[in-house]
Enzyme design. Sequence first.
Site, short mmCIF file in Angstrom:
data_model
loop_
_atom_site.label_atom_id
_atom_site.label_comp_id
_atom_site.label_asym_id
_atom_site.label_seq_id
_atom_site.Cartn_x
_atom_site.Cartn_y
_atom_site.Cartn_z
CB ALA A 99 -31.75 -43.41 37.37
CG LEU A 100 -32.05 -40.68 44.28
CD1 LEU A 100 -31.25 -41.81 44.94
CD2 LEU A 100 -31.58 -39.33 44.88
N GLY A 137 -39.50 -40.16 46.46
CA GLY A 137 -39.06 -38.87 45.91
C GLY A 137 -38.21 -38.18 46.96
CG ASP A 147 -24.19 -32.01 49.81
OD1 ASP A 147 -25.39 -31.97 50.11
OD2 ASP A 147 -23.31 -32.50 50.55
CD GLU A 189 -30.08 -31.56 40.79
OE1 GLU A 189 -29.15 -31.38 41.57
OE2 GLU A 189 -29.92 -31.73 39.56
CB SER A 194 -38.64 -25.19 49.35
OG SER A 194 -38.36 -24.48 48.17
CD GLU A 195 -41.86 -27.90 50.78
OE1 GLU A 195 -41.26 -28.37 49.79
OE2 GLU A 195 -42.61 -26.90 50.71
N1 CAA Z 1 -23.26 -36.06 52.21
C1 CAA Z 1 -22.80 -37.30 52.54
N2 CAA Z 1 -23.52 -38.18 53.28
C2 CAA Z 1 -24.74 -37.79 53.69
C3 CAA Z 1 -25.28 -36.51 53.37
C4 CAA Z 1 -24.48 -35.63 52.61
N3 CAA Z 1 -24.91 -34.41 52.25
N4 CAA Z 1 -26.52 -36.42 53.89
C5 CAA Z 1 -26.75 -37.58 54.53
N5 CAA Z 1 -25.69 -38.40 54.39
C6 CAA Z 1 -25.52 -39.73 54.98
C7 CAA Z 1 -25.70 -39.64 56.50
O1 CAA Z 1 -24.48 -39.34 57.15
C8 CAA Z 1 -26.19 -41.03 56.85
O2 CAA Z 1 -25.09 -41.90 56.90
P1 CAA Z 1 -25.08 -43.14 57.93
O3 CAA Z 1 -26.27 -43.97 57.58
O4 CAA Z 1 -23.79 -43.81 57.66
O5 CAA Z 1 -25.22 -42.55 59.29
C9 CAA Z 1 -27.02 -41.42 55.64
O6 CAA Z 1 -26.56 -40.60 54.56
C10 CAA Z 1 -28.49 -41.22 55.85
O7 CAA Z 1 -28.71 -39.84 56.13
P2 CAA Z 1 -30.07 -39.33 56.77
O8 CAA Z 1 -30.36 -40.10 58.04
O9 CAA Z 1 -29.98 -37.85 56.87
O10 CAA Z 1 -31.14 -39.80 55.67
P3 CAA Z 1 -32.68 -39.50 55.52
O11 CAA Z 1 -33.35 -40.71 55.06
O12 CAA Z 1 -33.19 -38.84 56.78
O13 CAA Z 1 -32.76 -38.48 54.27
C11 CAA Z 1 -32.65 -36.46 53.02
C12 CAA Z 1 -32.01 -37.40 54.07
C13 CAA Z 1 -31.80 -35.20 53.08
C14 CAA Z 1 -34.08 -36.13 53.31
C15 CAA Z 1 -32.51 -37.14 51.62
O14 CAA Z 1 -33.38 -38.24 51.50
C16 CAA Z 1 -32.78 -36.19 50.47
O15 CAA Z 1 -31.91 -35.41 50.09
N6 CAA Z 1 -33.99 -36.25 49.88
C17 CAA Z 1 -34.31 -35.51 48.66
C18 CAA Z 1 -33.95 -36.32 47.46
C19 CAA Z 1 -33.63 -35.46 46.25
O16 CAA Z 1 -33.05 -34.39 46.36
N7 CAA Z 1 -33.96 -35.97 45.10
C20 CAA Z 1 -33.63 -35.32 43.87
C21 CAA Z 1 -33.63 -36.29 42.78
S1 CAA Z 1 -32.37 -36.03 41.59
C22 CAA Z 1 -32.97 -34.83 40.55
O17 CAA Z 1 -33.92 -34.17 40.77
C23 CAA Z 1 -32.10 -34.66 39.35
C24 CAA Z 1 -32.80 -34.27 38.13
O18 CAA Z 1 -32.97 -35.09 37.25
C25 CAA Z 1 -33.15 -32.84 37.89
#
Ligand code: CAA
Length: 382
Positions: free
Chosen positions: A123-124, A130, A242, A365, A368-369
Amino acid sequence: MNPFVGGTERDLAQAVAAWSASLTERIPAAEKDGMIPRDVVAELGRLGVLGICIPEDDGGLGGSAVAFALVLEELAAAWPSLAVAVAVNSGIVAGSIVRSGSPEQRKRWLPRLMDGSGLGAFALTEPTSGSDAAALRATAVQDAKGWRLDGRKQFITNARYAPLAIVFARVGKLDESHRTAGITAFAVPLDAPGVSVGPPEQKLGLKASDTSALSLDDALVGPDAVLGEVGGGFALAMWALDGGRINIAAQSVGIARRALELARTYAKERKQFGRPIADFEGLRFSIAKAESNLAAARLLTLRAAWLRDRGKPSTREASMAKLFASEMAQRATHAAVQIFGGNGYMRDYAVERYARDGRATTIYEGTSEIQRIVIARSLIAA
Ligand code: CAA
């Protein structure tokens, strides 16, 4: 002997393929009901499939990310709704507990994610966060009894089946200068006071996979519900995603593969202008292109899984696999429906379901953007 235990990763995937083929007759009714039948989930538990990625010391099969990707390809080829339910439970939910759970949390929750009595939820997402996951607003406040959670989570896979959800909430106020500070993961039992699950969402596809909202109204969980460190929730969510992105890539490969298999069979049987339509070059070129892209997507997926298994950096590779495979699945299912012509638009033929189900893969998850952002940031400093 249980064919799901022992043998190579390929043997395991083949056993899953043979088992899931036996579900074919049941899919239309389950998709109509909007539920994966409980006995199917129970059987997945009995066979050990839900514990593929859980270490043997915790009672799982101790399988690799590669093994899980191969299994998810097979499940998705058979039934995409089932594949996503398993991917969430055994991938991002169980994976988060294996990574960050205390010995007590592992002992309490992992058996319940493996035994087929339910499927865990992650639950994110919230109504206003989003893609910008760090903007989440759910709060967690500590008191003498434990933690009190408030907030609303949206689009939660498996919520109606779940013994627990991993809930991401903010400890302290949103700090614009360091937005991820204070985000914490909690292992929340769904029967905790103040937790409620909304009605199932009506979706374009993946209809048997449950998607519901989760409300937390002064929900009380014990002091032991924190998963990992207070403030470590965002990094855990990103780590889990990831891996989740590799799993969605594998799901995309399975969906595309089956849609193309159906289209090839149909093209050999269907006659127009006195010949099977498979004789026409336009159609043959379409199949050749789609199959080549499918093979490329599978390789990207397995590369990312292989790197993750070895503890090597795989964030970029996971996003590349998810981006390429999910977009490939759009084109492949579109081509498959086109080969079926009018029949492809009809519910009588399964190919239309693969096209609808596959549509979600470029969205959940991480869209694409978002994958492009992750890939570009890893190549060019933000
Ligand atoms: N692994 C570990 N740490 C990470 C990381 C990774 N892959 N990516 C970022 N971080 C850490 C960074 O190092 C940073 O750490 P510090 O604050 O200590 O420096 C912190 O996280 C913040 O990182 P960003 O500045 O990159 O964060 P951001 O706000 O710019 O966002 C993003 C990054 C990649 C856009 C992220 O918000 C994202 O992935 N968004 C999409 C969300 C998503 O995928 N949602 C899916 C919901 S779940 C789902 O769909 C499941 C289902 O039920 C089917």
